[in-house]
Design a protein around this motif. Structure first.
Motif, short mmCIF file in Angstrom:
data_model
loop_
_atom_site.label_atom_id
_atom_site.label_comp_id
_atom_site.label_asym_id
_atom_site.label_seq_id
_atom_site.Cartn_x
_atom_site.Cartn_y
_atom_site.Cartn_z
N UNK B 141 48.16 47.38 35.12
CA UNK B 141 46.93 48.12 34.88
C UNK B 141 45.82 47.10 34.72
N UNK B 142 44.73 47.37 35.38
CA UNK B 142 43.60 46.42 35.33
C UNK B 142 43.25 46.12 33.88
N UNK B 143 43.11 44.85 33.58
CA UNK B 143 42.78 44.43 32.21
C UNK B 143 44.00 44.20 31.36
N UNK B 144 45.17 44.58 31.88
CA UNK B 144 46.40 44.38 31.08
C UNK B 144 47.34 43.43 31.82
N UNK B 145 46.77 42.28 32.24
CA UNK B 145 47.56 41.31 33.02
C UNK B 145 48.81 40.88 32.25
N UNK B 146 48.73 40.92 30.93
CA UNK B 146 49.89 40.44 30.15
C UNK B 146 51.07 41.40 30.30
N UNK B 147 50.82 42.60 30.78
CA UNK B 147 51.94 43.58 30.88
C UNK B 147 52.26 43.83 32.35
#
Lengths: 152, 204
Positions: B141-147
């Motif tokens: 999900x955009x903005x959730x690169x860590x996931x």
């Protein structure tokens, strides 16, 4: 179809092999090679016992012996008048050489122990091989490659 | 006695994505058609078969100065290749590669891909690069690169389903290739993002 470069586990010895590439090279010439085999009643790899009877602890050693056998003895005596067949044999031979090298590393690191059974089994294969004249034996062994590939 | 033909020069290999081509400079003989023949030699031939050479019949007596050697470079060992020129019965010496070629050095490019939001489904269409290739697809999900999530695609099929999307959320995807036979990966493709909006995809 994926060019399966599988990791094969022979006990502690782990070897990556492009078995699918080897098998597709062999499949391309199998009928041609087997048609050249004059002695259908005999088997080099499966007489008197199939490879499948080899204990798992001896599988690495037998596999190493067999890859050496094909590289050292078989492929060089399989030259034909057919350029396409020769090219496929070269492809298989170079792939076998690549695997043989990896198995040698396992032997050097004592991860490929040879027991009595593998010794006896391989001696039987050599006896079968030397019972025929060299070209017939080489062509027969090449024609039985699928037995080896299925077993590995 | 006829002068010997010059051997082909600048013999080299262009190898991209496990497709290998031998190229060389043309031999120019005024008023003559020069033809070329190519042969290869694997490590097996050098070490176990008296350094023998194997002709590539598709590249025998050709006028082109390129030869597709992909089918014959089918093991991860060092190969040598040679080319010679011919005019009528006259033959040149063999011109040989300066350095052996091993397919492990092929250059791998990021895969072409197309990301599609089909209603709430996040799909990716990957380029068919041949049986030697697998793909590693990352999506988040955009903005959730860590996931970031990963999907390995071993056999190319036209469309790959990655996820079911939450409406109004932007999803991003990137992919790389992996070649098992040489145990190497390409760099990642450009990231592509889409947003699902009630069954019609909206490129971002």
């Amino acid at each position: 179809l994926t060019a399966g470069n599988k990791i094969f586990h022979f006990g502690p010895c782990r070897v990556s092999m492009s078995l699918t590439e080897i098998r597709s090279g062999f499949t391309a010439i199998k009928a041609n090679v087997q048609a050249r085999d004059p002695v259908r009643t005999l088997s080099i790899l499966s007489h008197p016992h199939s490879l499948h009877k080899v204990k798992s602890s001896d599988r690495c050693c037998i596999t190493h012996h067999l890859f050496n056998f094909y590289v050292d003895k078989v492929f060089k005596h399989c030259k034909t008048e057919d350029s396409y067949v020769n090219r496929k044999i070269s492809s298989i031979a170079n792939s076998f050489l690549s695997v043989k090298r990896k198995l040698e590393q396992c032997r050097e690191q004592n991860k490929c122990i040879c027991g009595q059974e593998s010794k006896e089994k391989f001696e039987q294969i050599l006896l079968n091989y030397e019972a025929l004249n060299i070209t017939s034996a080489a062509i027969k062994s090449l024609g039985e490659l699928d037995i080896l590939l299925d077993w590995v | 006695e006829d002068a010997l033909l010059p051997a082909p020069q600048n013999i080299s290999i262009l190898s991209t994505n496990m497709k290998h081509f031998l190229t060389w400079s043309p031999v120019i003989i005024q008023g003559e058609t020069v033809r070329y023949s190519v042969e290869f030699q694997g490590e097996y031939e050098r070490e176990y078969a008296n350094e023998s050479w194997i002709p590539i019949c598709e590249c025998s007596l050709i006028t082109a100065t390129v030869c597709n050697i992909t089918e014959d470079i089918s093991a991860t060992v060092a190969y040598n290749l040679r080319v010679r020129a011919g005019v009528g019965a006259r033959r040149s010496e063999w011109g040989t590669l300066k350095v052996f070629f091993n397919r492990v050095t092929t250059s791998l490019t990021p895969p072409l891909m197309k990301v599609i939001a089909d209603g709430s489904h996040l799909l990716v269409e990957l380029e068919d690069m041949g049986p030697a290739f697998q793909f590693c697809v990352l999506y988040w999900k955009k903005g959730q690169e860590s996931r970031m999530q990963q999907k390995v695609v071993k056999e190319v099929r036209s469309m790959v389903h990655l996820d079911t999307m939450e409406e109004g959320t932007d999803y991003c995807v990137k992919a790389q290739t992996y070649v098992e036979a040489i145990n190497r990966s390409s760099s990642f493709s450009q990231t592509q993002c889409v947003r699902a909006q009630g069954g019609t995809s909206k490129w971002l």
